[in-house]
Design a protein around this motif. Structure first.
Motif, mmCIF file in Angstrom:
data_model
loop_
_atom_site.group_PDB
_atom_site.id
_atom_site.type_symbol
_atom_site.label_atom_id
_atom_site.label_comp_id
_atom_site.label_asym_id
_atom_site.label_seq_id
_atom_site.Cartn_x
_atom_site.Cartn_y
_atom_site.Cartn_z
ATOM 1 N N GLY A 169 25.523 -10.731 4.706
ATOM 2 C CA GLY A 169 26.487 -10.659 4.676
ATOM 3 C C GLY A 169 27.310 -10.924 3.250
ATOM 4 N N MET A 170 26.669 -11.878 2.170
ATOM 5 C CA MET A 170 26.430 -11.564 1.256
ATOM 6 C C MET A 170 26.422 -10.568 0.225
ATOM 7 S SD MET A 170 25.987 -15.838 0.065
ATOM 8 C CE MET A 170 25.519 -16.072 1.605
ATOM 9 N N LEU A 171 24.772 -10.403 0.653
ATOM 10 C CA LEU A 171 24.036 -8.894 0.079
ATOM 11 C C LEU A 171 24.764 -7.520 0.523
ATOM 12 C CD1 LEU A 171 20.682 -9.515 0.812
ATOM 13 C CD2 LEU A 171 21.577 -8.908 -1.534
ATOM 14 N N LEU A 172 25.604 -7.376 1.374
ATOM 15 C CA LEU A 172 26.819 -6.293 1.332
ATOM 16 C C LEU A 172 27.820 -6.451 1.055
ATOM 17 C CD1 LEU A 172 25.933 -6.426 5.079
ATOM 18 C CD2 LEU A 172 25.384 -4.153 4.245
ATOM 19 N N VAL A 173 28.499 -7.818 0.374
ATOM 20 C CA VAL A 173 29.484 -7.502 -0.344
ATOM 21 C C VAL A 173 29.164 -6.751 -1.659
ATOM 22 C CG1 VAL A 173 31.565 -9.187 -1.203
ATOM 23 C CG2 VAL A 173 30.796 -9.386 0.828
ATOM 24 N N GLY A 174 27.708 -7.646 -2.129
ATOM 25 C CA GLY A 174 27.787 -7.336 -4.111
ATOM 26 C C GLY A 174 27.070 -5.933 -4.076
ATOM 27 N N TRP A 175 26.535 -6.204 -2.796
ATOM 28 C CA TRP A 175 26.319 -4.015 -2.775
ATOM 29 C C TRP A 175 27.450 -2.796 -2.978
ATOM 30 C CZ3 TRP A 175 20.957 -2.209 -2.237
ATOM 31 C CH2 TRP A 175 20.408 -0.971 -2.139
ATOM 32 N N LYS A 176 28.217 -3.028 -2.184
ATOM 33 C CA LYS A 176 29.539 -2.879 -2.213
ATOM 34 C C LYS A 176 30.566 -2.871 -3.063
ATOM 35 C CE LYS A 176 30.219 -2.272 2.884
ATOM 36 N NZ LYS A 176 30.666 -2.512 3.760
ATOM 37 N N ARG A 177 30.487 -4.382 -3.919
ATOM 38 C CA ARG A 177 31.239 -4.349 -4.816
ATOM 39 C C ARG A 177 30.904 -4.391 -6.532
ATOM 40 N NH1 ARG A 177 34.931 -9.455 -3.179
ATOM 41 N NH2 ARG A 177 35.371 -8.799 -1.689
ATOM 42 N N GLU A 178 29.458 -4.654 -6.506
ATOM 43 C CA GLU A 178 29.088 -5.192 -7.833
ATOM 44 C C GLU A 178 28.235 -4.294 -8.336
ATOM 45 O OE1 GLU A 178 29.982 -7.931 -9.651
ATOM 46 O OE2 GLU A 178 31.526 -8.595 -8.170
ATOM 47 N N LEU A 179 27.699 -3.214 -7.619
ATOM 48 C CA LEU A 179 25.918 -2.705 -7.612
ATOM 49 C C LEU A 179 26.372 -1.834 -8.605
ATOM 50 C CD1 LEU A 179 23.057 -2.096 -6.182
ATOM 51 C CD2 LEU A 179 24.072 0.333 -5.291
ATOM 52 N N ASN A 180 24.736 -1.551 -9.227
ATOM 53 C CA ASN A 180 24.133 -1.688 -10.958
ATOM 54 C C ASN A 180 23.364 -0.218 -10.501
ATOM 55 O OD1 ASN A 180 23.566 -0.844 -13.712
ATOM 56 N ND2 ASN A 180 23.916 -2.301 -14.460
ATOM 57 N N SER A 181 23.816 1.174 -10.182
ATOM 58 C CA SER A 181 22.616 1.480 -9.792
ATOM 59 C C SER A 181 21.300 2.015 -10.518
ATOM 60 C CB SER A 181 23.284 3.219 -9.399
ATOM 61 O OG SER A 181 24.407 3.255 -8.165
ATOM 62 N N ALA A 182 22.155 1.628 -11.806
ATOM 63 C CA ALA A 182 21.046 1.763 -13.163
ATOM 64 C C ALA A 182 19.777 1.300 -12.907
ATOM 65 C CB ALA A 182 21.299 2.240 -14.330
ATOM 66 N N ALA A 183 20.347 -0.242 -12.503
ATOM 67 C CA ALA A 183 19.112 -1.646 -12.161
ATOM 68 C C ALA A 183 18.903 -0.960 -11.441
ATOM 69 C CB ALA A 183 20.666 -2.830 -12.521
ATOM 70 N N LEU A 184 19.116 -1.323 -10.212
ATOM 71 C CA LEU A 184 18.513 -0.752 -9.270
ATOM 72 C C LEU A 184 17.050 0.156 -8.695
ATOM 73 C CD1 LEU A 184 19.389 -2.103 -6.318
ATOM 74 C CD2 LEU A 184 20.010 0.775 -5.337
ATOM 75 N N ALA A 185 17.823 0.976 -9.660
ATOM 76 C CA ALA A 185 16.653 2.443 -9.957
ATOM 77 C C ALA A 185 15.465 1.513 -10.532
ATOM 78 C CB ALA A 185 16.964 3.463 -10.921
ATOM 79 N N THR A 186 15.677 1.106 -11.456
ATOM 80 C CA THR A 186 14.428 0.556 -12.405
ATOM 81 C C THR A 186 13.794 -1.348 -11.909
ATOM 82 O OG1 THR A 186 16.053 -0.407 -13.812
ATOM 83 C CG2 THR A 186 14.736 0.863 -14.669
ATOM 84 N N ASP A 187 14.550 -2.040 -11.337
ATOM 85 C CA ASP A 187 14.329 -2.984 -10.235
ATOM 86 C C ASP A 187 14.713 -3.483 -9.566
ATOM 87 O OD1 ASP A 187 13.073 -5.419 -10.151
ATOM 88 O OD2 ASP A 187 14.115 -6.728 -12.320
#
Length: 572
Positions: A169-187
């Motif tokens: 639940g929390m991860l989904l909220v974070g993913w939708k509101r705060e996701l940094n795609s560049a950071a996701l790609a590297t780490d």
RNA sequence: GCGCCCGUAGCUCAGUUGGAUAGAGCAUCUGCCUUCUAAGCAGGUGGUCGCGCGUUCGAAUCGCGCCGGGCGCGCCA
């Protein structure tokens, strides 16, 4: 058949002649603790005599009259209160080694009664980094799987990953509101961990965020397409990380069935248990009570929360049922932290109420915590859990420094490879050497000291043997075995106990038995190495015999380390 | 409070159906590299196996009691 096994079988039938109703399965033959007594001993007659109020020495005499092991043993001796001491004839010892040299066996035999074992270990969580908390389970479970397989059993390794639960639940909220795609790609893991920590903190301050997380979780559980898509991506990204770590550790799973795999089985399971009267409502939750079990009387297992959700007991019961149906195992082994003992007692007891006495043995193979040098749970200096990838990196870095110091003449790439094998091996060995139930104090220095009872010591013994063979221009490894020097005999006799040790390890789920066996083997080899010239032996027969002994030692070391999941190098 | 685990050499730990004189690594001390890799070998020092009682021919190991420590004990996994 190996000598100790021959002796054991003959002794058992001799006992059966004297005491027809005795349970001969306790009549075991074990290596003597001190070579002055002989090579093998049996203490079983003393306990048999005791049960029957017989004179143990008299019983020993009677059994001995029915026992003929003269083909492989010297005269059997009765010692002390009724020990039977066996000493191998040199010819029998040599024959066993020669058979091994011809690859008839490597001092162990495949079981005559293969069983199927499911092993549940590692179990990391999605969206979180693997950390030191996963290392013992992963390494222990893997080495148990390897041992059982080597002995001829069928093994199914199952990684029960944490891919479901309230954290999404929390991860989904974070993913939708705060996701940094560049950071996701590297780490990816770092980014998901950041999201989780941020939203988790916000939930504590702000009820609106908490409510948002609840709703995202409900949507996910209801099968919302967008949330499912994000959830699947989180799993895929995490699996990449798991695979990277497992690749470095050389750990493989036959199946990875995470908690979510059992989702649709949970509601029917609870309904069935309710219907059968095994579970009942309690304070709004559904629980299984164990009135008849003094240990668990005060500890019911909850299988449905008062909010209607399920918990890990529900999932574990569903998982257990699935495994029994799918693989029909003789044994299911759970390799987890000791703090889960109560949980598994509940699961095993609950399952018994549900399915009755099962043919499968359920084993909770638990281990102690990893502590820091201050005796508290192991953390980094800043109080974070130590990431497994960082730990393996540091192990390799430290090993590289040492290899570069000791063997500066080797090319860089080779030193890197040696550092990888030595560093990872050191980490694994340090984890497998202590009795698994002890809490173990983690120490970089000790783990990577590379001296004493460590993986590098064993790897070094192996490398020294390989070095001999690089220099040996001729000489058969299948030569006639002629043992004369005491160091040769001690080494040879120790080789014979490899199989006994593997069996004890598999039986007790204790890889430290094998660690200690291999350490002794390496020690006995080094003694031999110091005292008995191989290439410059006084004559050709001795040289060839010693070469064969070296080769057998190398093979057992390599095989034994392989069971521990540890590699060897030809040179270090 | 109840349950599980632990207490063994200065430190970290082994100790396989109860079994023979309790072992190893580290540390420390003494020797050993013109000879197959010294990441090594040989040897020395170091113990009331937490304490007490019991069972047994025999207890670090089993039982009971105490002392000390860790962990667990209903809606986390």
């Amino acid at each position: 058949m190996l000598p100790h096994k021959q002796i054991e079988l003959k002794l058992q039938s001799a006992v059966r002649e004297i005491l027809p109703d005795a349970d001969v399965s306790i009549v075991l033959v074990r290596p003597c603790p001190d070579p002055k007594f002989g090579d093998y001993q049996s203490n079983a007659l003393m306990s048999l005599a005791k049960q029957r109020k017989m004179n143990p020495r008299q019983l020993a005499e009677n059994v001995l009259a029915k026992l003929d092991v003269s083909d492989i043993c010297e005269k059997v001796e009765i010692a002390g209160a009724g020990f039977l001491n066996f000493r191998l004839k040199p010819a029998a010892l040599a024959l066993t080694l020669e058979a091994a040299a011809r690859s008839v066996h490597l001092f162990f035999e495949k079981t005559s009664t293969p069983k199927t074992a499911v092993i549940d270990f590692s179990s990391p969580n999605v969206a979180k980094p693997m950390h030191v908390g996963h290392i013992r389970s992963t390494i222990l479970g893997d080495s148990l799987a390897r041992a059982l397989r080597l002995l001829g059993h069928r093994v199914v390794t199952d990684n029960h990953i944490g891919d479901w639960g309230t954290q999404f639940g929390m991860l989904l909220v974070g993913w939708k509101r705060e996701l940094n795609s560049a950071a996701l790609a590297t780490d990816a893991i770092g980014e998901m961990e950041r999201l989780y920590k941020k939203i988790s903190a916000e939930c504590k301050e702000n009820p609106a965020v908490l409510e948002a997380a609840r709703q995202e979780l409900v949507k996910l559980q209801a099968g919302d397409a967008e949330n499912l898509k994000i959830w699947r991506e989180m799993i895929a990204l995490s699996q990449k990380q798991f695979d990277a770590i497992y690749g470095r550790l050389d750990v493989k799973f036959d199946v990875t069935l995470g908690e979510s795999f059992y989702n649709d089985k949970l509601a029917p399971l609870v309904d069935e248990l309710l219907k059968k009267g095994i579970a009942r409502e309690s304070e709004g939750a559904i629980a299984i009570f164990f009135e008849d079990n003094p240990q668990l009387k005060a500890h019911p297992a909850l299988i449905r929360k008062s909010d209607g959700g399920f918990n890990y007991s529900t999932t574990d019961l569903a998982t257990l049922a699935y495994r029994l149906e799918k693989w029909n195992p003789d044994e299911i082994i759970y390799v987890t932290d000791g703090r889960q003992q109560l949980h598994f007692q509940q699961i095993f007891a609950a399952f018994k109420k549900w399915h009755g006495e099962s043919k499968a043995k359920l084993a909770h193979v638990w281990f102690g915590s990893i502590l820091g040098e201050d005796g508290k749970p192991f953390k980094t200096r800043s109080g974070e859990t130590v990431k497994l990838s960082d730990l393996l990196n540091e192990a390799e870095d430290r090993a590289f420094k040492i290899v570069s110091e000791k063997s500066s003449e080797l090319p860089d790439a080779q030193r890197k490879e040696i550092a990888r094998v030595v560093g990872i091996g050191a980490v694994k060995y340090a984890d497998l050497l202590p009795n698994r139930q002890s809490d173990y104090v983690f120490s970089w220095d000790k783990m990577l000291a590379l001296q004493g009872n460590t993986a590098p010591y064993l790897q070094y013994a192996y490398a020294r043997i390989k070095s001999i063979f690089r220099k040996a221009e001729s000489g058969s490894r299948e030569a006639e075995i002629k043992l004369a020097a005491p160091e040769e005999i001690v080494l040879a006799k120790h080789l014979l106990n490899f199989g006994l040790t593997l069996e004890a390890m598999a039986e007790e789920y204790r890889p430290n038995f094998l660690c200690n066996y291999l350490f002794e083997l390496a020690g006995k080899f080094t003694s031999f190495y110091e005292n008995c010239p191989v290439l410059k032996a006084e004559n050709e027969t001795t040289r060839n015999s010693r070469l064969a002994l070296c080769d057998l030692t190398a093979r057992v070391l390599k095989q034994g380390l392989d069971v521990l999941g540890i590699e060897v190098v030809e040179q270090m």
